[in-house]
Design a protein around this motif. Structure first.
Motif, PDB file in Angstrom:
ATOM      1  N   ASP A  22       0.830  -1.202   0.000  1.00 27.36           N
ATOM      2  CA  ASP A  22       0.000   0.000   0.000  1.00 27.36           C
ATOM      3  C   ASP A  22       0.868   1.257   0.000  1.00 27.36           C
ATOM      4  O   ASP A  22       0.624   2.196  -0.764  1.00 27.36           O
ATOM      5  CB  ASP A  22      -0.932  -0.009   1.213  1.00 27.36           C
ATOM      6  CG  ASP A  22      -1.841   1.197   1.225  1.00 27.36           C
ATOM      7  OD1 ASP A  22      -2.600   1.381   0.250  1.00 27.36           O
ATOM      8  OD2 ASP A  22      -1.793   1.970   2.206  1.00 27.36           O
ATOM      9  N   TYR A  23       1.890   1.287   0.850  1.00 26.20           N
ATOM     10  CA  TYR A  23       2.788   2.436   0.906  1.00 26.20           C
ATOM     11  C   TYR A  23       3.472   2.662  -0.448  1.00 26.20           C
ATOM     12  O   TYR A  23       3.517   3.774  -0.971  1.00 26.20           O
ATOM     13  CB  TYR A  23       3.846   2.246   1.995  1.00 26.20           C
ATOM     14  CG  TYR A  23       4.946   3.275   1.929  1.00 26.20           C
ATOM     15  CD1 TYR A  23       4.741   4.560   2.420  1.00 26.20           C
ATOM     16  CD2 TYR A  23       6.176   2.966   1.336  1.00 26.20           C
ATOM     17  CE1 TYR A  23       5.736   5.525   2.333  1.00 26.20           C
ATOM     18  CE2 TYR A  23       7.170   3.923   1.252  1.00 26.20           C
ATOM     19  CZ  TYR A  23       6.952   5.198   1.745  1.00 26.20           C
ATOM     20  OH  TYR A  23       7.931   6.143   1.642  1.00 26.20           O
ATOM     21  N   ALA A  42       2.511   1.607  -3.386  1.00 24.80           N
ATOM     22  CA  ALA A  42       1.517   1.992  -4.397  1.00 24.80           C
ATOM     23  C   ALA A  42       1.164   3.474  -4.294  1.00 24.80           C
ATOM     24  O   ALA A  42       1.077   4.173  -5.310  1.00 24.80           O
ATOM     25  CB  ALA A  42       0.265   1.128  -4.257  1.00 24.80           C
ATOM     26  N   ARG A  43       0.979   3.957  -3.068  1.00 25.78           N
ATOM     27  CA  ARG A  43       0.662   5.381  -2.894  1.00 25.78           C
ATOM     28  C   ARG A  43       1.820   6.263  -3.344  1.00 25.78           C
ATOM     29  O   ARG A  43       1.614   7.283  -4.016  1.00 25.78           O
ATOM     30  CB  ARG A  43       0.289   5.677  -1.442  1.00 25.78           C
ATOM     31  CG  ARG A  43      -1.129   5.222  -1.110  1.00 25.78           C
ATOM     32  CD  ARG A  43      -1.600   5.606   0.285  1.00 25.78           C
ATOM     33  NE  ARG A  43      -0.956   4.731   1.270  1.00 25.78           N
ATOM     34  CZ  ARG A  43      -0.160   5.171   2.245  1.00 25.78           C
ATOM     35  NH1 ARG A  43       0.090   6.441   2.388  1.00 25.78           N
ATOM     36  NH2 ARG A  43       0.388   4.319   3.089  1.00 25.78           N
ATOM     37  N   HIS A  44       3.035   5.867  -2.990  1.00 21.75           N
ATOM     38  CA  HIS A  44       4.221   6.632  -3.396  1.00 21.75           C
ATOM     39  C   HIS A  44       4.357   6.634  -4.925  1.00 21.75           C
ATOM     40  O   HIS A  44       4.569   7.689  -5.537  1.00 21.75           O
ATOM     41  CB  HIS A  44       5.465   6.029  -2.745  1.00 21.75           C
ATOM     42  CG  HIS A  44       6.739   6.722  -3.090  1.00 21.75           C
ATOM     43  ND1 HIS A  44       6.962   8.069  -2.858  1.00 21.75           N
ATOM     44  CD2 HIS A  44       7.875   6.256  -3.671  1.00 21.75           C
ATOM     45  CE1 HIS A  44       8.163   8.395  -3.277  1.00 21.75           C
ATOM     46  NE2 HIS A  44       8.742   7.319  -3.778  1.00 21.75           N
ATOM     47  N   THR A  57      -4.075   8.946 -14.835  1.00 19.79           N
ATOM     48  CA  THR A  57      -3.881   7.498 -14.950  1.00 19.79           C
ATOM     49  C   THR A  57      -4.968   6.864 -15.807  1.00 19.79           C
ATOM     50  O   THR A  57      -4.680   6.003 -16.634  1.00 19.79           O
ATOM     51  CB  THR A  57      -3.852   6.846 -13.553  1.00 19.79           C
ATOM     52  OG1 THR A  57      -2.825   7.473 -12.788  1.00 19.79           O
ATOM     53  CG2 THR A  57      -3.577   5.360 -13.641  1.00 19.79           C
ATOM     54  N   ARG A 103       1.989   6.095  -7.123  1.00 20.06           N
ATOM     55  CA  ARG A 103       0.860   6.825  -7.704  1.00 20.06           C
ATOM     56  C   ARG A 103       1.114   8.330  -7.661  1.00 20.06           C
ATOM     57  O   ARG A 103       0.910   9.036  -8.661  1.00 20.06           O
ATOM     58  CB  ARG A 103      -0.434   6.487  -6.962  1.00 20.06           C
ATOM     59  CG  ARG A 103      -1.681   7.114  -7.586  1.00 20.06           C
ATOM     60  CD  ARG A 103      -2.972   6.714  -6.881  1.00 20.06           C
ATOM     61  NE  ARG A 103      -3.086   5.280  -6.770  1.00 20.06           N
ATOM     62  CZ  ARG A 103      -3.051   4.606  -5.614  1.00 20.06           C
ATOM     63  NH1 ARG A 103      -2.901   5.241  -4.473  1.00 20.06           N
ATOM     64  NH2 ARG A 103      -3.169   3.298  -5.586  1.00 20.06           N
ATOM     65  N   ARG A 104       1.572   8.828  -6.516  1.00 24.72           N
ATOM     66  CA  ARG A 104       1.847  10.274  -6.408  1.00 24.72           C
ATOM     67  C   ARG A 104       2.912  10.710  -7.403  1.00 24.72           C
ATOM     68  O   ARG A 104       2.766  11.733  -8.082  1.00 24.72           O
ATOM     69  CB  ARG A 104       2.285  10.625  -4.984  1.00 24.72           C
ATOM     70  CG  ARG A 104       1.154  10.784  -4.005  1.00 24.72           C
ATOM     71  CD  ARG A 104       1.620  11.430  -2.696  1.00 24.72           C
ATOM     72  NE  ARG A 104       2.681  10.673  -2.049  1.00 24.72           N
ATOM     73  CZ  ARG A 104       2.488   9.705  -1.158  1.00 24.72           C
ATOM     74  NH1 ARG A 104       1.272   9.378  -0.810  1.00 24.72           N
ATOM     75  NH2 ARG A 104       3.509   9.076  -0.606  1.00 24.72           N
ATOM     76  N   ARG A 105       3.983   9.964  -7.500  1.00 24.78           N
ATOM     77  CA  ARG A 105       5.060  10.308  -8.437  1.00 24.78           C
ATOM     78  C   ARG A 105       4.583  10.202  -9.885  1.00 24.78           C
ATOM     79  O   ARG A 105       4.928  11.032 -10.713  1.00 24.78           O
ATOM     80  CB  ARG A 105       6.278   9.409  -8.197  1.00 24.78           C
ATOM     81  CG  ARG A 105       6.993   9.664  -6.882  1.00 24.78           C
ATOM     82  CD  ARG A 105       7.681  11.030  -6.839  1.00 24.78           C
ATOM     83  NE  ARG A 105       8.656  11.107  -7.923  1.00 24.78           N
ATOM     84  CZ  ARG A 105       8.636  12.008  -8.906  1.00 24.78           C
ATOM     85  NH1 ARG A 105       7.723  12.952  -8.929  1.00 24.78           N
ATOM     86  NH2 ARG A 105       9.543  11.984  -9.864  1.00 24.78           N
ATOM     87  N   SER A 106       3.790   9.180 -10.179  1.00 24.17           N
ATOM     88  CA  SER A 106       3.265   8.992 -11.537  1.00 24.17           C
ATOM     89  C   SER A 106       2.323  10.125 -11.924  1.00 24.17           C
ATOM     90  O   SER A 106       2.403  10.655 -13.042  1.00 24.17           O
ATOM     91  CB  SER A 106       2.537   7.651 -11.652  1.00 24.17           C
ATOM     92  OG  SER A 106       3.437   6.589 -11.471  1.00 24.17           O
ATOM     93  N   GLU A 107       1.448  10.501 -11.010  1.00 24.87           N
ATOM     94  CA  GLU A 107       0.537  11.618 -11.284  1.00 24.87           C
ATOM     95  C   GLU A 107       1.309  12.899 -11.560  1.00 24.87           C
ATOM     96  O   GLU A 107       0.955  13.664 -12.454  1.00 24.87           O
ATOM     97  CB  GLU A 107      -0.438  11.807 -10.115  1.00 24.87           C
ATOM     98  CG  GLU A 107      -1.470  10.710 -10.029  1.00 24.87           C
ATOM     99  CD  GLU A 107      -2.286  10.736  -8.737  1.00 24.87           C
ATOM    100  OE1 GLU A 107      -1.976  11.552  -7.830  1.00 24.87           O
ATOM    101  OE2 GLU A 107      -3.228   9.931  -8.640  1.00 24.87           O
TER     102      GLU A 107
END
Length: 150
Positions: free
Chosen positions: A19-20, A22-24, A40, A26-30
């Motif tokens: 989860d950690y 994935a959130r990291h 996304t 996701r933030r960088r990808s966004e």
């Protein structure tokens, strides 16, 4: 030390770490996609369209696991930017067929390059063999080996 005093190590759980991560990621990808004007959901739709060449709007909704109303909104955004094209099906005039445009392909390649740099940053602690192993483990865990965006 007798048997009753032996303390077993608790089973390791990976959910919180996944989860950690994935959130990291996701933030960088966004952040990497934002300058390209993509989110996304745009990226996933463009990727599916590249893999499928052409697909009906209804089938795209099924692949994306989205309500048809949401797919219409998504396609409106992409079509306004010239990234996808919708046309009536020759076989059934009630259906729309969706294709990726050349501009869509170009932008998708730029997005993939930006996301590769994000992955290089996020997974910097893994060597290439470990990154490949992680990918295979994630495919196995999700059962998504046939997903077009893997």
């Amino acid at each position: 030390m007798d048997e009753q005093q032996v303390v077993e190590r608790p089973t390791r759980r990976s959910g919180a770490l996944v989860d950690y991560l994935a959130r990291h990621l996701r933030r960088r990808s966004e952040s990497a996609l934002a300058p390209l004007g993509l989110r996304t959901r745009h990226l996933v739709a463009l990727t599916v369209l590249r893999e499928r060449t052409e697909i009906t709007q209804r089938d795209l909704a099924t692949v994306l696991v989205l309500d048809s109303t949401n797919v219409v909104g998504l396609l409106n955004e992409l079509e306004t930017r010239g990234l996808v094209e919708r046309r009536r099906s020759a076989e059934d005039r009630r259906r729309h067929v969706v294709t990726l445009t050349d501009d869509g392909t170009t932008l998708l390649c730029r997005a993939e390059t930006a996301l590769a740099a994000v992955e290089d940053e996020v997974f910097a602690g893994l060597d290439p063999a470990q990154r490949e192993q992680l990918h295979e483990l994630l495919l196995a865990a999700t059962g998504s080996a046939s997903a077009p965006f893997c």
